[in-house]
Scaffold this active site. Structure first.
Site, PDB file in Angstrom:
ATOM      1  N   ASP A   8       0.870  -1.176   0.000  1.00 16.15           N
ATOM      2  CA  ASP A   8       0.000   0.000   0.000  1.00 16.15           C
ATOM      3  C   ASP A   8       0.917   1.240   0.000  1.00 16.15           C
ATOM      4  O   ASP A   8       2.110   1.129   0.327  1.00 16.15           O
ATOM      5  CB  ASP A   8      -0.867  -0.042   1.257  1.00 16.15           C
ATOM      6  N   ASP A  10      -0.173   5.175   0.854  1.00 15.84           N
ATOM      7  CA  ASP A  10      -0.402   6.187   1.889  1.00 15.84           C
ATOM      8  C   ASP A  10      -0.504   5.536   3.266  1.00 15.84           C
ATOM      9  O   ASP A  10      -1.382   4.713   3.513  1.00 15.84           O
ATOM     10  CB  ASP A  10      -1.670   6.984   1.579  1.00 15.84           C
ATOM     11  N   GLY A  52      -9.370  10.828  -2.046  1.00 14.03           N
ATOM     12  CA  GLY A  52      -9.362  12.242  -1.680  1.00 14.03           C
ATOM     13  C   GLY A  52     -10.579  12.999  -2.189  1.00 14.03           C
ATOM     14  O   GLY A  52     -11.149  13.828  -1.471  1.00 14.03           O
TER      15      GLY A  52
HETATM   16  C1  XBP Z   1      -5.314   6.219   0.884  1.00 13.75           C
HETATM   17  C2  XBP Z   1      -6.351   7.112   0.340  1.00 13.75           C
HETATM   18  C3  XBP Z   1      -6.023   8.177  -0.643  1.00 13.75           C
HETATM   19  C4  XBP Z   1      -5.130   9.281  -0.110  1.00 13.75           C
HETATM   20  C5  XBP Z   1      -5.062  10.483  -1.003  1.00 13.75           C
HETATM   21  O1  XBP Z   1      -4.704   5.474  -0.136  1.00 13.75           O
HETATM   22  O2  XBP Z   1      -7.506   6.941   0.692  1.00 13.75           O
HETATM   23  O3  XBP Z   1      -7.225   8.754  -1.017  1.00 13.75           O
HETATM   24  O4  XBP Z   1      -5.633   9.763   1.115  1.00 13.75           O
HETATM   25  O5  XBP Z   1      -5.032  10.226  -2.336  1.00 13.75           O
HETATM   26  P1  XBP Z   1      -3.850   4.124   0.159  1.00 13.75           P
HETATM   27  P2  XBP Z   1      -6.002  10.943  -3.415  1.00 13.75           P
HETATM   28  O6  XBP Z   1      -4.635   3.011  -0.492  1.00 13.75           O
HETATM   29  O7  XBP Z   1      -2.497   4.321  -0.509  1.00 13.75           O
HETATM   30  O8  XBP Z   1      -3.728   3.960   1.629  1.00 13.75           O
HETATM   31  O9  XBP Z   1      -6.282  12.345  -2.999  1.00 13.75           O
HETATM   32  O10 XBP Z   1      -5.229  10.828  -4.685  1.00 13.75           O
HETATM   33  O11 XBP Z   1      -7.279  10.114  -3.442  1.00 13.75           O
HETATM   34 MG    MG Z   2      -2.921   3.216   3.384  1.00 17.65          MG
END
Ligand code: XBP
Ligand code: MG
Length: 255
Positions: A8, A10, A52
């Site tokens: 993953d 973020d 997001g």
């Molecule tokens: C986590 C998310 C993402 C980020 C921001 O992603 O929910 O929306 O917060 O990215 P991950 P965007 O699966 O890597 O944990 O603003 O591009 O959506």
């Molecule tokens: Mg994550």
């Protein structure tokens, strides 16, 4: 046998949310003359909404439903989200975000052992590229032949789509992979795709239950600063390196 590690982004590769996306949102709000500020408590709750754009939409719907329903509401959400991403890329390029402890060593160890490394994230290709260019360098793409983001599928996590597409591109069975996640939504997505998942909790995910995780820790840990948590056999303290993940993966498959 463990054939692929799926990361993953973020919260797992790096703590991008608290000092990256959240800060960029607040900058975008200020630039647009919008009187909102997302502090840590607000943002922690908003992270239950993956994506997001969806997060922004959800918040807006709660605080100013009339403005969102206006004819240009959807366009304003898209513009703000686009601007947030541009500001996020700037923050990342300025060196404000780092890979979490142990991540680079784990990726290198996997490659040395002939284990594939892939990325499965709810963010976009643009944001992944910004983060890895800044933290790994321009060669990052050659080490990650499979990168699946929400740009590639219909549904974000906790739906399994991103992981299922990752498995398809890796040409690997779910049981031969291990996912690394930081959040309940990510864990659910991996489990729904049938992939064993190790959770490394992050800044915003220190406390929620992580049912069905193969192991759940407060990080990968290092010799100087060992991680703590629970593995398949009970409490764990130490360093989660490749041999440890391979051992846990064998346990998970056997049970
Ligand atoms: C986590 C998310 C993402 C980020 C921001 O992603 O929910 O929306 O917060 O990215 P991950 P965007 O699966 O890597 O944990 O603003 O591009 O959506
Ligand atoms: Mg994550």
């Amino acid at each position: 046998m463990l054939k692929a590690l799926i990361f993953d982004v973020d919260g797992t590769l790096a703590e991008t949310e608290a000092n990256g996306h959240r800060v960029a949102y607040n900058m975008a709000f200020e630039e647009a003359g919008i009187n909102w500020h997302w502090d840590h408590d607000v943002y922690r709750e908003l992270l239950d909404i993956t994506g997001g754009r969806e997060r922004l939409h959800h918040y807006w719907r709660n605080v100013e439903p009339e403005a969102l329903d206006a004819s240009d509401g959807a366009q304003r959400v898209n513009e703000l989200h686009r601007r947030k991403n541009a500001l996020y890329s700037n923050l990342v390029a300025a060196g404000k975000i780092f890979l979490r402890s142990g991540i680079a060593a784990l990726i290198n160890a996997a490659r040395d052992a002939g284990i594939q490394t892939a990325i499965a994230t709810s963010t976009s290709h643009g944001n992944v590229d910004a983060l890895l260019q800044a933290t790994w360098g321009p060669t990052w793409t050659s080490g990650f032949p499979v990168v699946v983001t929400s740009d590639d599928v219909a549904h974000k996590k906790p739906a399994p789509d991103i992981y299922l597409e990752t498995l398809r591109r890796l040409d690997c069975a779910a049981a031969d992979c291990l996912a690394l996640e930081d959040s309940p939504a990510g864990l659910t997505a991996a489990k729904r795709a049938g992939i064993p998942c190790v959770v490394t909790r992050g800044f915003y995910t220190a406390t929620p239950p992580m049912p069905g995780a193969l192991a759940c820790l407060d990080g990968l840990g290092s010799t100087e600063d060992p991680c703590q948590g629970v593995g398949p056999d009970g409490p764990f303290q130490g360093v989660v390196d490749l041999p440890q993940l391979q051992a846990w993966h064998r346990t998970g498959i056997a049970s």
